[in-house]
Enzyme design. Structure first.
Site, PDB file in Angstrom:
ATOM      1  N   GLY A  20     -14.322   9.461  31.866  1.00 42.21           N
ATOM      2  CA  GLY A  20     -14.598   9.963  33.214  1.00 42.21           C
ATOM      3  C   GLY A  20     -15.407   8.963  34.028  1.00 42.21           C
ATOM      4  O   GLY A  20     -15.152   8.753  35.218  1.00 42.21           O
ATOM      5  N   ARG A  24     -18.757   3.657  31.854  1.00 40.29           N
ATOM      6  CA  ARG A  24     -18.347   3.767  30.448  1.00 40.29           C
ATOM      7  C   ARG A  24     -17.090   2.931  30.205  1.00 40.29           C
ATOM      8  O   ARG A  24     -16.906   2.361  29.133  1.00 40.29           O
ATOM      9  CB  ARG A  24     -18.069   5.220  30.072  1.00 40.29           C
ATOM     10  N   ARG A  43     -12.990   1.966  45.430  1.00 40.50           N
ATOM     11  CA  ARG A  43     -13.930   3.104  45.448  1.00 40.50           C
ATOM     12  C   ARG A  43     -14.869   3.128  44.259  1.00 40.50           C
ATOM     13  O   ARG A  43     -15.355   4.190  43.852  1.00 40.50           O
ATOM     14  CB  ARG A  43     -13.177   4.440  45.496  1.00 40.50           C
ATOM     15  N   ARG A  87      -7.690  10.497  27.009  1.00 41.13           N
ATOM     16  CA  ARG A  87      -8.981  10.778  27.632  1.00 41.13           C
ATOM     17  C   ARG A  87     -10.065  10.664  26.572  1.00 41.13           C
ATOM     18  O   ARG A  87      -9.918  11.178  25.457  1.00 41.13           O
ATOM     19  CB  ARG A  87      -8.969  12.194  28.242  1.00 41.13           C
ATOM     20  N   GLY A  89     -13.984  11.621  26.466  1.00 34.10           N
ATOM     21  CA  GLY A  89     -15.015  12.226  27.298  1.00 34.10           C
ATOM     22  C   GLY A  89     -15.931  13.122  26.503  1.00 34.10           C
ATOM     23  O   GLY A  89     -15.927  13.113  25.278  1.00 34.10           O
ATOM     24  N   SER A  90     -16.712  13.887  27.241  1.00 34.74           N
ATOM     25  CA  SER A  90     -17.653  14.790  26.586  1.00 34.74           C
ATOM     26  C   SER A  90     -17.243  16.232  26.886  1.00 34.74           C
ATOM     27  O   SER A  90     -16.449  16.494  27.793  1.00 34.74           O
ATOM     28  CB  SER A  90     -19.073  14.519  27.073  1.00 34.74           C
ATOM     29  N   GLU A 181     -10.950  17.982  32.534  1.00 32.28           N
ATOM     30  CA  GLU A 181      -9.833  17.087  32.877  1.00 32.28           C
ATOM     31  C   GLU A 181      -8.561  17.233  32.041  1.00 32.28           C
ATOM     32  O   GLU A 181      -7.461  16.918  32.514  1.00 32.28           O
ATOM     33  CB  GLU A 181     -10.286  15.605  32.764  1.00 32.28           C
ATOM     34  N   ASP A 204     -23.191  18.874  24.708  1.00 28.33           N
ATOM     35  CA  ASP A 204     -24.115  19.990  24.922  1.00 28.33           C
ATOM     36  C   ASP A 204     -23.461  21.236  24.329  1.00 28.33           C
ATOM     37  O   ASP A 204     -22.282  21.211  23.977  1.00 28.33           O
ATOM     38  CB  ASP A 204     -24.435  20.171  26.413  1.00 28.33           C
ATOM     39  N   ARG A 217     -26.032   8.831  23.027  1.00 27.89           N
ATOM     40  CA  ARG A 217     -24.764   8.983  23.747  1.00 27.89           C
ATOM     41  C   ARG A 217     -23.851   7.777  23.570  1.00 27.89           C
ATOM     42  O   ARG A 217     -22.649   7.912  23.418  1.00 27.89           O
ATOM     43  CB  ARG A 217     -25.010   9.227  25.242  1.00 27.89           C
TER      44      ARG A 217
HETATM   45  N1  HPA Z   1     -18.912  22.139  31.213  1.00 33.27           N
HETATM   46  C1  HPA Z   1     -17.939  21.407  31.762  1.00 33.27           C
HETATM   47  N2  HPA Z   1     -17.733  20.150  31.445  1.00 33.27           N
HETATM   48  C2  HPA Z   1     -18.527  19.572  30.530  1.00 33.27           C
HETATM   49  C3  HPA Z   1     -19.559  20.279  29.916  1.00 33.27           C
HETATM   50  C4  HPA Z   1     -19.745  21.627  30.264  1.00 33.27           C
HETATM   51  O1  HPA Z   1     -20.644  22.323  29.751  1.00 33.27           O
HETATM   52  N3  HPA Z   1     -20.193  19.425  29.075  1.00 33.27           N
HETATM   53  C5  HPA Z   1     -19.568  18.248  29.158  1.00 33.27           C
HETATM   54  N4  HPA Z   1     -18.552  18.332  30.040  1.00 33.27           N
END
Ligand code: HPA
Length: 234
Positions: A20, A24, A43, A87, A89-90, A181, A204, A217
């Site tokens: 994202g 990164r 951009r 993708r 991501g987190s 995403e 999280d 991270r």
């Molecule tokens: N919500 C939406 N997207 C996220 C979250 C979340 O808690 N954590 C990381 N990406």
């Protein structure tokens, strides 16, 4: 050159990793690729092309949320010929068994809406991952000793969610995590006959309120990049 990507024809590889965050993308390209060149900075959305074990790879930011990812994925696929899109991501964990730092491979992505909703109308289309990429990523994560889960995830339209009742139903129905995403990436991959996978680190946790400490991270993100590269070229 497209509306949002400044790369010349041929500067984008057939395999594209999509974090994202554009910073990164830069970190991953500088850390894991050889012969890296900056191919986009329109951009501030950075994209880099280089090689990994002799294979050409582009690592390009997607931005946050499905409308942003849709712009980049559409142009990468339709205008630059991307064939494999992963993708990296987190996500927020939604099950007790899913711990901070674990990796989730999104087999499918539920959503309230996606940028493709207008096409599907009354149809609840079920976007899913490419099985070959998923199996290869699972094998790569297992070989690294990274705890990995494969299952359904939720692609939300909002980060600041006002529907705790809906999250409860998803947890009850086994959804592993929430991000913003993957569902549209999978929709586009189905539409254009590409391979796609979302590999997510749990940053999280919705139930415990825990969060990945910022010093951890980078390492978690790096593990994900390696899993993605190994899966792409397995
Ligand atoms: N919500 C939406 N997207 C996220 C979250 C979340 O808690 N954590 C990381 N990406």
């Amino acid at each position: 050159m497209t509306v949002h990507i400044g790369a010349a024809p041929g500067q984008i590889a057939e395999t594209v990793l999509l974090p994202g965050d554009p910073y990164r993308a830069r970190w991953a390209a500088e850390t894991f690729l050889q012969d890296v060149e900056l191919v986009n900075e329109v951009r501030g959305m950075l994209g880099f092309t280089g090689t990994w074990k002799g294979n050409r790879v582009t690592i390009h930011g997607s931005g946050m949320g499905m409308p942003s990812l849709s712009i980049y994925a559409n142009e990468l696929i339709r205008d630059y010929g991307a064939k494999t899109l992963i993708r990296i991501g987190s996500c927020g964990g939604m099950q007790e068994k899913v711990k901070i730092r674990d990796v989730i491979l999104a087999m499918s992505a539920s959503s309230i809406s996606t940028p493709s909703a207008g096409i599907f109308k009354e149809l609840n289309f079920a976007p899913c991952a490419d099985y070959g990429l998923l199996a290869a990523a699972h094998a790569a994560a297992t070989a690294k000793g990274t705890p990995v889960h494969a299952g359904g995830i939720y692609s939300a339209d909002v980060f600041y969610d006002e529907r705790p009742d809906l999250n409860e139903q998803m947890t009850r129905h086994g959804i592993l995590g929430v991000e913003m995403e993957a569902a549209e990436l999978y929709n586009l991959a189905h539409r254009y006959g590409c391979r796609a996978l979302a590999i997510l680190t749990v940053s999280d946790h919705l139930q415990t309120g825990e969060a990945l400490p910022s010093q951890d991270r980078e390492k978690s993100f790096g593990d994900m990049v390696e899993i993605a590269l190994e899966a792409a070229f397995a």
